[in-house]
Design an enzyme around this catalytic site. Sequence first.
Site, PDB file in Angstrom:
ATOM      1  N   THR A 181       2.598   6.648 -13.353  1.00 53.01           N
ATOM      2  CA  THR A 181       1.739   7.776 -13.685  1.00 53.01           C
ATOM      3  C   THR A 181       0.742   7.325 -14.745  1.00 53.01           C
ATOM      4  O   THR A 181       0.962   6.327 -15.442  1.00 53.01           O
ATOM      5  CB  THR A 181       2.556   8.961 -14.218  1.00 53.01           C
ATOM      6  OG1 THR A 181       3.211   8.561 -15.432  1.00 53.01           O
ATOM      7  CG2 THR A 181       3.608   9.406 -13.213  1.00 53.01           C
ATOM      8  N   GLU A 326       4.967  11.168  -8.034  1.00 51.24           N
ATOM      9  CA  GLU A 326       6.407  11.304  -7.819  1.00 51.24           C
ATOM     10  C   GLU A 326       6.759  11.712  -6.390  1.00 51.24           C
ATOM     11  O   GLU A 326       7.940  11.696  -6.011  1.00 51.24           O
ATOM     12  CB  GLU A 326       6.982  12.346  -8.793  1.00 51.24           C
ATOM     13  CG  GLU A 326       6.936  11.949 -10.255  1.00 51.24           C
ATOM     14  CD  GLU A 326       5.628  12.270 -10.969  1.00 51.24           C
ATOM     15  OE1 GLU A 326       5.601  12.281 -12.204  1.00 51.24           O
ATOM     16  OE2 GLU A 326       4.615  12.504 -10.271  1.00 51.24           O
ATOM     17  N   LYS A 436      -3.018  30.275 -23.122  1.00 50.99           N
ATOM     18  CA  LYS A 436      -2.300  31.501 -23.465  1.00 50.99           C
ATOM     19  C   LYS A 436      -3.065  32.218 -24.558  1.00 50.99           C
ATOM     20  O   LYS A 436      -3.172  31.743 -25.682  1.00 50.99           O
ATOM     21  CB  LYS A 436      -0.877  31.187 -23.906  1.00 50.99           C
ATOM     22  CG  LYS A 436       0.130  31.745 -22.902  1.00 50.99           C
ATOM     23  CD  LYS A 436       1.540  31.713 -23.380  1.00 50.99           C
ATOM     24  CE  LYS A 436       2.394  32.492 -22.379  1.00 50.99           C
ATOM     25  NZ  LYS A 436       3.819  32.396 -22.643  1.00 50.99           N
ATOM     26  N   TRP A 441      -1.635  34.687 -19.802  1.00 47.98           N
ATOM     27  CA  TRP A 441      -2.152  33.418 -19.271  1.00 47.98           C
ATOM     28  C   TRP A 441      -3.569  33.558 -18.744  1.00 47.98           C
ATOM     29  O   TRP A 441      -3.922  34.539 -18.102  1.00 47.98           O
ATOM     30  CB  TRP A 441      -1.267  32.924 -18.129  1.00 47.98           C
ATOM     31  CG  TRP A 441       0.033  32.346 -18.581  1.00 47.98           C
ATOM     32  CD1 TRP A 441       0.498  32.235 -19.866  1.00 47.98           C
ATOM     33  CD2 TRP A 441       1.051  31.783 -17.752  1.00 47.98           C
ATOM     34  NE1 TRP A 441       1.724  31.640 -19.888  1.00 47.98           N
ATOM     35  CE2 TRP A 441       2.097  31.359 -18.600  1.00 47.98           C
ATOM     36  CE3 TRP A 441       1.192  31.599 -16.377  1.00 47.98           C
ATOM     37  CZ2 TRP A 441       3.253  30.757 -18.111  1.00 47.98           C
ATOM     38  CZ3 TRP A 441       2.336  31.002 -15.894  1.00 47.98           C
ATOM     39  CH2 TRP A 441       3.362  30.587 -16.757  1.00 47.98           C
TER      40      TRP A 441
END
Length: 552
Positions: A181, A326, A436, A441
């Site tokens: 990654t 992944e 937030k 959100w």
Amino acid sequence: MVGATNQTLRPFMWRAGKLFPDREIVSRTAEGLTRYTYSEYEGRVAQLAGALADAGIERGDRVATFCWNHNRHFETYFGVPSMGAQLHTINPLLPDHHIQYIVENAEDRIIFVDPSLAPKLAGAVDEDAFASVEQFVVMASEVPDTDLTPVTDYESFIADQPTEYDWPDLPEDQPAGMCYTSGTTGKPKGVEYSQQMLWAHTMATLPKSALDIGSSDVIMPVVPMFHVNAWGLPFSTTAAGAKHVYPGPSPTPEDLAKLIEEEGVTMTAGVPTVWLGLLEYLDENDADMSSLERIIIGGSAAPKSVIRRFDEEYDVDVLHAWGMTEMSPVGTVAHLKPGMEDLPAEAQYEKRAKQGLLAPGLEMRVVDDDGNEVPWNGEDFGELWVRGPWVTTEYFERPDANEQDFEGNWLKTGDVVTVDEEGYVKIVDRAKDVIKSGGEWISSVELENTIMAHDDVAEATVVGVPHERWQERPVAFVVPAAGVTEDEVKREVVELVRKEFPKWWTPDEVVFIDEVPKTATGKFDKKVLRDQYDDASLVEGKAPEEDAPTDN
């Protein structure tokens, strides 16, 4: 009953060579355009395997590449794993300290490197980190002037080897690939792919429910081969017996248009910025795009305007896809379900702009902060968890990350999503990027997509900036198109947002910048902007609009 052949990669190459021996592999390289057939490819892959064996490479050893998209790099895709070694693709755009960590962590024994990238790799070489490296092989027919040592060129490396190789029977759990990654929030994390994982991923991408690849296709991966195996396309294209076209180092929009036109490309794939650049080129230049049937867009959200333009102006179907390192990486593809072709055009674009439907073979959950699954209603948010035969269940030598990112055999993706009643996944944000404000959100991704729909906006990203009362407030960073008036664009951007979202979602400030910072894989790097504006100077003294949420 167990089948005689394990689920491994080599049968894909065998089939292509025997059933489609005359189909081509075409590659743009620094030495010019090269082309040869699957039959010739099989022989060169055998030569590579023989050369690796003579160099002492054994089952389980890691062989790295530091390369762009071209035919020699493609030869390592089957040559390395089919002999039992593990192909480790390294992102050459990473900073030196990440490259050093990756090479040391993987204990690579040989590194294949492009001539144009040799200076970058040489600059990253550290005696301790590169202690395992025994040989550098430059992907060329002669060795350039380089500080890498010991070094040879690729053609000399394989030249004396026979074009046949006694391929071993490998177990399905044999490590075949490795990718790290990008490590924007810490050290890069290694993901290992077994033979079976890559086999399963390849089989899953072939049918119409995924990427719909057949032997008549001409596939051009623009997504880098160092980025999660070019989304698996070199394997899928081979399995189908389709023609390969590789665009080589740093292709321009003109290079891509020329390859599409001259090689008859039917499908290509890459991040949104690539296709924005191609559209800009096509606005000013004539090019025959008639062979192109579909574009796979992933890496970040595909703007609805891009989907619409390719559809309406060039009759090209844009397939929006999502995945992760992944996951080998494909997880979802935004196909329309039967009957949806009768929906109004705008409703169809709305579906196609989502990340789409889960690929067959995978399972998913959407989990809230309390660990409860959220309903599929297109509104409730939660973190996406996935599992399946090509999804890893652990990182390489990272128990700290394993504990954080996995729950049993579920991968906790870190993506905050909604799922609508038909099962279409829509990524609202990365967990670390969601804003937030006042306990509620705000989706930075949705704001970005809306802002980038403006004709005078070339790029845009939205980040949360600290706010004393509201915890965070959104700030938009915009790259304006050439020759536009910033004040006018700022006003129109605000109006666009207010048409679609509550007023308290409106960015407190629109900041004009020359370029959005990007990660080594071409994604917007919000961390750079967050660090730059962490002092809250942009929103100090400002407050959300009157319908802002109450404090929590």
